[in-house]
Structures are given as C-alpha cells and as structure tokens.
Enzyme design. Structure first.
Site, PDB file in Angstrom:
ATOM      1  N   HIS A  76      22.772  48.352  46.810  1.00  0.00           N
ATOM      2  CA  HIS A  76      22.964  47.066  47.484  1.00  0.00           C
ATOM      3  C   HIS A  76      24.086  47.177  48.516  1.00  0.00           C
ATOM      4  O   HIS A  76      25.129  47.738  48.227  1.00  0.00           O
ATOM      5  CB  HIS A  76      23.346  45.983  46.468  1.00  0.00           C
ATOM      6  N   TYR A 206      26.043  34.962  43.966  1.00  0.00           N
ATOM      7  CA  TYR A 206      27.093  34.219  43.254  1.00  0.00           C
ATOM      8  C   TYR A 206      27.093  32.809  43.831  1.00  0.00           C
ATOM      9  O   TYR A 206      27.378  32.640  45.016  1.00  0.00           O
ATOM     10  CB  TYR A 206      28.464  34.839  43.501  1.00  0.00           C
ATOM     11  N   PRO A 297      33.264  38.593  33.258  1.00  0.00           N
ATOM     12  CA  PRO A 297      32.237  39.385  33.947  1.00  0.00           C
ATOM     13  C   PRO A 297      32.137  39.154  35.449  1.00  0.00           C
ATOM     14  O   PRO A 297      31.525  39.962  36.150  1.00  0.00           O
ATOM     15  CB  PRO A 297      30.940  38.980  33.244  1.00  0.00           C
ATOM     16  N   LYS A 301      33.555  44.253  36.725  1.00  0.00           N
ATOM     17  CA  LYS A 301      34.495  45.371  36.750  1.00  0.00           C
ATOM     18  C   LYS A 301      34.606  46.138  35.432  1.00  0.00           C
ATOM     19  O   LYS A 301      35.160  47.242  35.389  1.00  0.00           O
ATOM     20  CB  LYS A 301      35.900  44.850  37.116  1.00  0.00           C
ATOM     21  N   TYR A 389      36.054  44.576  45.618  1.00  0.00           N
ATOM     22  CA  TYR A 389      34.786  44.534  44.887  1.00  0.00           C
ATOM     23  C   TYR A 389      34.152  45.927  44.804  1.00  0.00           C
ATOM     24  O   TYR A 389      33.642  46.329  43.760  1.00  0.00           O
ATOM     25  CB  TYR A 389      33.828  43.555  45.574  1.00  0.00           C
TER      26      TYR A 389
HETATM   27  C1  PHB Z   1      24.987  41.708  35.991  1.00  0.00           C
HETATM   28  O1  PHB Z   1      24.128  42.330  36.621  1.00  0.00           O
HETATM   29  O2  PHB Z   1      24.876  41.511  34.780  1.00  0.00           O
HETATM   30  C2  PHB Z   1      26.170  41.209  36.719  1.00  0.00           C
HETATM   31  C3  PHB Z   1      26.312  41.471  38.078  1.00  0.00           C
HETATM   32  C4  PHB Z   1      27.428  41.009  38.752  1.00  0.00           C
HETATM   33  C5  PHB Z   1      28.394  40.302  38.072  1.00  0.00           C
HETATM   34  C6  PHB Z   1      28.277  40.065  36.719  1.00  0.00           C
HETATM   35  C7  PHB Z   1      27.163  40.513  36.040  1.00  0.00           C
HETATM   36  O3  PHB Z   1      29.493  39.876  38.741  1.00  0.00           O
END
Ligand code: PHB
Length: 422
Positions: A76, A206, A297, A301, A389
């Site tokens: 990505h 997000y 989450p 990280k 990130y």
């Molecule tokens: C996930 O794919 O479970 C995932 C991805 C990004 C995040 C949190 C969880 O910030």
C-alpha cells in the site's frame, strides 16, 4: 520424574516475538527453547493488525522469511483519512519514499513455525504450570510441564519474556526491578470483525465520525478486517452481524461509495490501552514485544515494535553468548525504548484525533477536524505522519562479532535498513 535440561536462551511465548527471536538466535549459532501455554492452532489463528513497516518486512526478507510475504503481501502506498464526510488519500510513498505492506500476523506466525521446525528448533506448545525461577542467580530456570505431562526444568544463560502483556515474566521481576510503568487506558474499545467480503477499498481507511471511529482494513483480496469504536464496557452479544454492518456503513460512508458486506468469520471486542515498562531487563531476564510495552491498535505498531525489539535482543544475546561482550545487552533497553515511545506517540496521536469521547465537547470535536484538515492539506504535516507511520528507523539484526550498539537506533535512524557492507 523431572527432566533437568540446559539451553542458552529460554524463551517464554510463541507469538511473533518469541518465534522470531528463536529463529534469529539460531542464525547466530545460539540455541534456544520456546515454551508456550497455548496450542499451536491458537497461536496460528490469533488475529492482530497485519501492517508491516518497510524495515520490518526487510528484516523478515533478509532472514529467510520473505517468500510468502513477497507473494501474498499487499503493498500500500499510504492510507485514507476520513472526516466530515470527506475521504483524503495520504500518499506516504510520495511523502517519504516508503509505503507499508499488509501481511497478517497469523501468516508470519505460520512462516516462523515452519522455518523453526525445518531447522530443528524446539517449541513446546500447550505447556502448563510454566514459571521462571532463580532470576537473581547466574543460571535462571524455565520450568514447565509439556503437553504429554512431563515436567521440565531448563537451566538457561538468559530468559526472554516474549509472553505478552499478561504473561508470567514481567510479574516475576522482584519489586523495584522495574523503574517505571507508564500506563494509559482509553475510555473506549474496538469491536473487530474478520469478514468473508472483498475489501471495499484498496488501502486502509481511518474514519472519524460523530458516532465514533471506524476502520476498514483487509487480510487478503477476499477477506476484510473492519473495526468500530464501541463503549469501553460494551458486550459482543449486543452486536449481531447486521448491526455491525449498518454501523460500519454509516461511519464509513462517503458519496458514491458502497461497503460490500459478507459473512462474519470472527468478532471480538478489545480494550484500548498503552503501556511501557522500563527498563526492559532484570539481570538475565529480558522483556520483548507486548511483555514490555503495548500500544492501542491505531497505527498498527505492535508487531513492528516486537520485531524491532527482537532484532536488537538477538543481536545483543549473540554478542553476549557467542562473543562474550555485554555492551549490547547493556544498551538493549534504551535502544528499544526510543522506538517504543515514538510508536506510543503515534498511536496516542491517531487515537485521540480520530475517536469521539463518551461526552465529547464541541471544542474537542472542532479541534479534531482542524487537525485532520491540517494533516490532509499541509505537505509538512502529512509528511510527519507519513514518517512515523512508515517507520523510518532501521531494524538491525547483526550476528557478527563487530555489531555496534550505536548502530541499533538513534539519531542516524534514517540510514538504509540493511547494510550489505557488514
Ligand atoms: C488491521 O489490519 O488489523 C489494522 C490496520 C491498521 C490499523 C489497525 C489495525 O491501524
């Protein structure tokens, strides 16, 4: 009858941290034994975020774990940030030269178990009554009963606590052995689902919404992974599948976009907490990954931190046990804590910017929108998010006698991830 045994490194926990540590130590000629209370099937099915920083993916490739990662990982360029009904793409690759890779933790664990088995590594799953003892001696012990009922007492040069936030190792440290425990509990949880539904997005979304945060991620081109912010004390029985999809559709909505739904394969609610224990060592016991620090989450990280800890710890333990040098183990905790706090900062930042508090006041809501607008319109602000990130700091594993503590991390953190001149 108790079997009295000996190994160099006793590793508690067969998650990604413990299994990778065992693998890296083997590459450096150091013997270890992994002991895990859960079954192998449980460890291989445990759902966690699967977003890899480039340095994490590179370490896995460089140490023989790249085949399925490169075939099946999803590359990505960045993420989407959504607020006020608008979806903005943050192109991390354009901002930093780095993207991220989606490769689920379940697959990393399977790859690690496979490579350890192929190399004759010992991992005991389904152990009971495990304990660590003699932490004040020069030869601590890892004791457990194996799945067949045999009791073992394994004398170890070093014990590695890779047994997560609720493991046995950190609590085994005597009073005063940990200087500080920094803890933050967020007043909400995440409801996560795994769904048999092709992702409705090419990169992770997000979304901040007045009803609460939502996230759309994925595991494969056929399987979606999605989350909803829910009240801290919420109960999964209150969330039939239809209610989950309705809420996701509402919070993720933008004009002209449609959320594909499908059977829910797994659902659970997880608390949101941040925690850092300092130092990550008590004499011959070393903590790595979630045993030492957990992040909420948001920002994914946790796995990246665990891999970075273990790369540093393996380098340090090889230095100690093969080359008789203690400078690397002495630098271990400081080395890892700088990265852990940077990740703690990112996950706190994203969490507070994107979640809605139970009785949030209009000032905070307007500030969140202003911050998101700034991030999505200022190149400098976007680049700061992109840098943290996507990681940046190299993940060092150096099994050579000349591994340098200064090379672990630090201000020179933007040097290339792997140095071929070793
Ligand atoms: C996930 O794919 O479970 C995932 C991805 C990004 C995040 C949190 C969880 O910030």
């Amino acid at each position: 009858m108790t079997l009295k045994e000996r190994t160099q490194v006793g590793i508690v926990g067969a998650g990604p941290a413990g299994l990778l540590l065992s693998h890296l130590l083997a590459l450096g000629g150091v013997e270890s034994r992994v002991v895990e209370v859960r079954s192998r099937a449980h460890c291989e099915a445990r759902q966690r975020a699967g977003m890899l920083e480039p340095a994490t993916a590179q370490l896995l490739r460089d140490t023989g774990l790249g085949r399925r990662l490169d075939a099946e990982g999803l590359e990505h360029d960045g993420i989407y940030l959504q607020f006020a009904g608008e979806r903005h793409h943050m192109n991390f690759r354009e901002l930093t030269g780095r993207g991220v890779t989606i490769y689920p933790q379940t697959e990393i664990v399977k790859d690690l178990i496979q490579i350890r088995n192929a190399n004759g590594g010992i991992a005991e799953f389904g152990a009971t009554d495990s304990e660590v003892a003699g932490l004040d001696s020069d030869l601590p012990e890892l004791r457990y009963t194996d799945a067949a009922g045999q009791r073992h007492e394994v004398s170890c040069d070093v014990i590695a606590g890779c047994d997560g936030f609720r493991g046995i190792c950190r609590p085994a440290i005597p009073a005063g052995g940990l200087r500080t425990i920094a803890l933050r509990t967020y007043p909400f949880s995440w409801l996560g689902i795994l769904a048999q539904a092709p992702p409705s997005t090419d990169q992770v979304i997000y979304a901040r919404h007045e009803r609460g945060f939502a996230l759309h991620s994925m595991r494969t081109p056929q399987i979606g992974r999605l989350y909803l912010q829910v009240p801290a004390d919420d109960d999964i029985s209150q969330w039939p599948d239809d209610r989950i999809w309705d809420e996701l559709s509402l919070r993720l909505a933008v004009p002209g976009w449609h959320l594909r739904t499908g059977p829910v394969l797994d659902k659970s609610i997880t608390g949101m907490r941040s925690f850092v224990a300092t130092p990550m060592r008590y004499r011959r016991l070393f903590l790595a990954g979630d045993a030492a620090h957990i992040v909420p989450p948001t920002g994914a990280k946790g796995l990246n931190l665990a891999v970075a800890d273990v790369a540093a710890l393996a380098t340090a333990l090889i230095g100690l046990l093969r080359y008789g040098r203690s400078d690397l183990v002495d630098a271990y905790s400081d080395t890892c804590q700088e990265r852990a706090w940077r990740a703690t900062y990112l996950s706190w930042w994203m969490t507070t910017m994107l979640h809605v508090l139970p009785r949030q006041d209009p000032f905070d809501s307007a500030l969140q929108i202003a911050q998101l607008r700034n991030l999505t319109s200022s190149r400098a602000a976007g680049a700061m998010l992109a840098e943290i990130y996507t990681g940046g700091a190299p993940v060092r594993f150096d099994p050579s006698p000349k591994a340098s503590p200064a090379a672990f991390l630090g201000p020179e953190s933007l040097v290339p991830a792997w140095d071929d001149s070793r």
